[in-house]
Scaffold this motif. Structure first.
Motif, short mmCIF file in Angstrom:
data_model
loop_
_atom_site.label_atom_id
_atom_site.label_comp_id
_atom_site.label_asym_id
_atom_site.label_seq_id
_atom_site.Cartn_x
_atom_site.Cartn_y
_atom_site.Cartn_z
N ALA B 64 0.83 -1.20 0.00
CA ALA B 64 0.00 0.00 0.00
C ALA B 64 0.87 1.25 0.00
CB ALA B 64 -0.92 0.02 1.21
N VAL B 65 0.35 2.28 -0.57
CA VAL B 65 1.06 3.55 -0.53
C VAL B 65 0.23 4.57 0.23
CG1 VAL B 65 2.17 3.10 -2.72
CG2 VAL B 65 0.06 4.41 -2.67
N GLY B 66 0.91 5.50 0.84
CA GLY B 66 0.21 6.52 1.61
C GLY B 66 0.01 7.78 0.78
N VAL B 67 -1.00 8.51 1.14
CA VAL B 67 -1.19 9.82 0.54
C VAL B 67 -1.29 10.83 1.67
CG1 VAL B 67 -2.60 11.25 -0.95
CG2 VAL B 67 -2.47 8.81 -1.36
N LEU B 68 -0.27 11.65 1.78
CA LEU B 68 -0.25 12.64 2.85
C LEU B 68 -1.00 13.87 2.39
CD1 LEU B 68 0.90 13.15 5.67
CD2 LEU B 68 2.86 14.24 4.57
N LEU B 69 -2.01 14.22 3.14
CA LEU B 69 -2.87 15.33 2.72
C LEU B 69 -2.82 16.47 3.72
CD1 LEU B 69 -5.79 13.01 1.71
CD2 LEU B 69 -4.47 14.43 0.16
N PRO B 70 -3.15 17.66 3.24
CA PRO B 70 -3.15 18.79 4.16
C PRO B 70 -4.41 18.76 5.01
CG PRO B 70 -3.81 19.51 1.97
CD PRO B 70 -3.54 18.05 1.88
N ASP B 71 -4.35 19.31 6.19
CA ASP B 71 -5.52 19.47 7.04
C ASP B 71 -6.26 18.16 7.26
OD1 ASP B 71 -4.98 22.27 6.90
OD2 ASP B 71 -5.97 22.25 4.95
N SER B 72 -7.54 18.31 7.39
CA SER B 72 -8.37 17.14 7.66
C SER B 72 -8.50 16.27 6.43
CB SER B 72 -9.75 17.61 8.12
OG SER B 72 -10.72 16.65 7.78
N LEU B 73 -8.68 14.99 6.65
CA LEU B 73 -8.92 14.07 5.55
C LEU B 73 -10.19 14.44 4.81
CD1 LEU B 73 -8.12 10.45 6.59
CD2 LEU B 73 -6.81 12.13 5.32
N ARG B 74 -11.00 15.18 5.47
CA ARG B 74 -12.28 15.55 4.90
C ARG B 74 -12.11 16.14 3.50
NH1 ARG B 74 -17.38 16.15 7.86
NH2 ARG B 74 -18.61 15.75 6.03
N PRO B 118 2.52 1.83 8.08
CA PRO B 118 3.43 1.16 7.16
C PRO B 118 3.03 1.46 5.72
CG PRO B 118 2.04 -0.42 8.31
CD PRO B 118 1.57 0.91 8.70
N MET B 119 4.01 1.70 4.89
CA MET B 119 3.71 1.94 3.47
C MET B 119 4.95 1.74 2.63
SD MET B 119 3.18 6.01 3.88
CE MET B 119 3.42 6.55 5.56
N ASP B 120 4.72 1.44 1.37
CA ASP B 120 5.84 1.23 0.46
C ASP B 120 6.33 2.52 -0.15
OD1 ASP B 120 5.75 -1.43 0.92
OD2 ASP B 120 4.52 -1.91 -0.82
N GLY B 121 5.49 3.52 -0.09
CA GLY B 121 5.84 4.79 -0.69
C GLY B 121 4.76 5.78 -0.35
N ALA B 122 4.97 7.03 -0.69
CA ALA B 122 3.94 8.00 -0.35
C ALA B 122 3.88 9.16 -1.33
CB ALA B 122 4.15 8.54 1.06
N LEU B 123 2.67 9.62 -1.51
CA LEU B 123 2.43 10.83 -2.27
C LEU B 123 2.23 11.96 -1.26
CD1 LEU B 123 2.40 9.78 -5.05
CD2 LEU B 123 -0.09 9.74 -5.03
N VAL B 124 2.99 13.01 -1.43
CA VAL B 124 2.84 14.14 -0.52
C VAL B 124 2.10 15.24 -1.26
CG1 VAL B 124 4.06 15.90 0.77
CG2 VAL B 124 4.93 13.56 0.71
N CYS B 125 0.87 15.49 -0.87
CA CYS B 125 0.06 16.45 -1.60
C CYS B 125 -0.01 17.78 -0.88
CB CYS B 125 -1.35 15.93 -1.78
SG CYS B 125 -1.43 14.44 -2.73
N ALA B 126 0.63 18.76 -1.43
CA ALA B 126 0.51 20.11 -0.89
C ALA B 126 0.84 20.17 0.60
CB ALA B 126 -0.89 20.66 -1.16
N VAL B 127 1.81 19.38 0.98
CA VAL B 127 2.32 19.50 2.35
C VAL B 127 3.80 19.87 2.21
CG1 VAL B 127 2.77 18.29 4.50
CG2 VAL B 127 0.71 17.75 3.20
N ALA B 128 4.20 20.91 2.89
CA ALA B 128 5.55 21.43 2.71
C ALA B 128 6.61 20.38 2.99
CB ALA B 128 5.75 22.65 3.60
N PRO B 129 7.63 20.32 2.14
CA PRO B 129 8.70 19.34 2.29
C PRO B 129 9.42 19.48 3.63
CG PRO B 129 8.84 20.43 0.16
CD PRO B 129 7.80 21.16 0.96
#
Lengths: 352, 352
Positions: B64-74, B118-129
């Motif tokens: 599975a891969v993660g998706v890091l999102l800003p603010d609430s998951l909403r 746990p994740m194999d990789g992640a997408l970082v969406c609009a979250v500062a590096p």
DNA sequence: TGGGGGAACTGTACCGGTTCAGACGCGCTC
DNA sequence: GAGCGCGTCTGAACCGGTACAGTTCCCCCA
């Protein structure tokens, strides 16, 4: 260079592995002095903290719940009812720290999410309790909450009173004088097609069955036999099925739709065909999604509180997980939320 | 009664644990005769298959891969641009069998998803590096793809040409004769407020910075100093910030907006205040979300191909994971997608 | 008849933690 | 001064698999 592990840190500090583990996971088990030292060394060694996977295995809990969805995951982000629901679930779950893993029902290259993805519990959304995916979850002993599915299955569940809502929608049309009524729905066999008075039991999907029952509950006693147009999935483009209903000799004067999205398609198709809504055609949707208020004219529909459904689902799942953590699964509670007809602008008195 | 395990089955059949493991995970390693026997016994014993968590630990991959999102998951389910993006990612990832885990950026009751899931990789969406969450991912060595973030960070990334798009939007307004231009954006300090000519570097969020730069690229050389109204987050209700711009002496004749959603709010506010769009006020959105075509009048906006962005993100992530599986991370590729002004009905010549 | 080559299994060393029953020392009480 | 309780830390079993280097055994060919 291997990934630094608990042991690495332990060796460096000169304590046991257990102590390092405690430093991270149970701070009260050691002196804060030693704890800080360990944390410092860990930092220095670039140790990030306990490996989530290993922790899962040892603890037997994953910190995430699955959401089993119908068809492609795409709908999870596409369908407004579903997005609202998932948003509410996400919000309600946030305080518990549980993550959300979206599960497609099918298998992708010999991995079957329902069987292979670790989770503490799962929400089953509009996937039949007898399906392969759900069976896997059951066999794994994953605590389950069924959403919009048959409560008879003996599992915890959250539903809305689809049948009642559908009935009031149909009654509304009857009250307005409509006798030539159409139904635009999904799950009655392959391809978009007209179906002679269908038996609800034949419909695919509990929601389809319930809504169809509700409509018939009102129509049949009134001696009205609806013209039914169906397509395989509610997510398909409904314009073809809509045309089947409208682009004919003597089309219905009013149509009951399975969803607001399908209702929207129907309205558009009607307008494309030169009809006026509601003057020539009354339309009732279902769900009261944001779309219903956005449409012009605004859509008469059956409201369900999707937010409440999401909250209820999260709560039920949480308690199901708690229970299974403790003793054996106790009584599976079942929540049923009300529905309510919302009359807006797409329904009108039958004109002469 | 313990959960039945590989060993249980092995004992019952009278073979080694390894063989049972192979029966499930590497069918070519044993005779199909024995394999079927093992599978049968497993079935009989109610053994479901290898425990996903244990398998993860042993294999070192999670599926599975993660998706890091800003603010609430909403927002993942609420914002149309984001839902489109995630839908595209889900679709593109499906053939790889990778699951999608949505990660909130903050911590919930001492579990920090970026560190603990746990994740194999992640997408970082609009979250500062540089943010805490991203730092954890980096330290964990999770293969990352940055979406809509500064490519300078040396990680793989997918962007759209926000700056160019914003510039063309501003040029469009200038071409139409507008000289008194407003900007409705996000990320310039707390609370909805008017900001005297802001420096793009001060904006929170890479997208905010780039779009602001683009607007100024066109406006400043033309001698136009925009009136800027900003609110903390693009997801906040924009009506207050919109009012700041319009409910004043001498309001702008045209406004550049950070998003279509904010533009929609602006249009509504303008209408509420008795204005006409585009007669009295031209409005340009950003993203060309479905909303833009739904609005009446239809919204002039800057188009980005969110679907393509999703596909690119999925592809980049997939290859990042492959690479990290093999040798050490190689060159981090960076994809930049084009943007394009789409002129619709909310912009018009400045009416003398 | 000897030996080469596979196919079919097994032994065993991991994977990286958690947990719990002790062991140890230390201050306090009676 | 013996005994108790408590705060700290350790040992070792466990969580449930995977993977690789053998070991066997059998068939085939020279």
């Amino acid at each position: 260079m291997r990934r630094t592990t608990l042991q690495t840190v332990a060796d460096r500090v000169g304590v046991s592995r257990a102590t390092v583990s405690n430093a991270f996971s149970r701070p009260d088990q050691l002196s804060s002095q030693l704890r800080h030292k360990i944390l410092a060394v860990a930092e220095e060694l670039g140790y990030v903290g306990p490996d989530p996977t290993a922790r899962m295995l040892a603890r037997g809990t994953t910190g995430a719940v699955g959401v089993l969805l119908p068809d492609s995951l795409r709908h999870a982000f596409t369908d407004e009812v579903l997005t609202t629901f998932l948003g509410a679930v996400a919000d309600a779950l946030a305080p518990t720290g549980l993550g959300l893993t979206l599960l497609p029902p099918g298998e992708h290259g010999d991995v079957l999410p329902a069987r292979d993805v670790p989770m503490d519990g799962a929400l089953v959304c509009a996937v039949a309790p007898g399906s392969k995916a759900v069976n896997w979850l059951v066999r794994r002993g994953v605590p389950l909450v069924l959403i919009d599915e048959d409560p008879a299955a003996g599992m915890a569940g959250v539903n809305v009173d689809d049948r009642y809502g559908a009935r009031t929608a149909a009654e509304h049309l009857l009250d307005l004088g409509h006798r030539h009524v159409g139904v635009l729905t999904a799950g009655l066999g392959p391809g978009p097609r007209l179906v002679g008075l269908p038996r609800p039991e034949d419909a695919v999907g509990h929601t389809s069955r319930q809504r169809l029952k509700g409509w018939l509950d009102a129509l049949v006693p009134a001696g009205v036999s609806p013209l039914v147009s169906s397509q395989p999935s509610a997510y398909d483009d409904a314009s073809v099925a809509a045309r089947l209903l409208l682009d004919i000799e003597d089309p219905p004067s009013a149509v009951l739709c399975f969803s607001d999205a399908m209702a929207a398609e129907l309205v558009r198709t009607a307008v494309d065909l030169g009809g006026r809504v509601p003057a020539d055609l009354s339309v009732v949707g279902f769900d009261d999604s944001p779309l219903a208020s956005r449409l012009r004219p605004t859509l008469t529909t059956v409201r369900q509180d999707v937010d409440a459904k999401g909250r209820a689902a999260a709560a039920a799942l949480h308690s199901a997980i708690e229970r299974s953590h403790a003793g054996h699964p106790v009584a599976a509670e079942h929540v049923q939320l009300p529905t309510e007809l919302v009359v807006r602008q797409t329904t009108a008195l039958l004109s002469a």
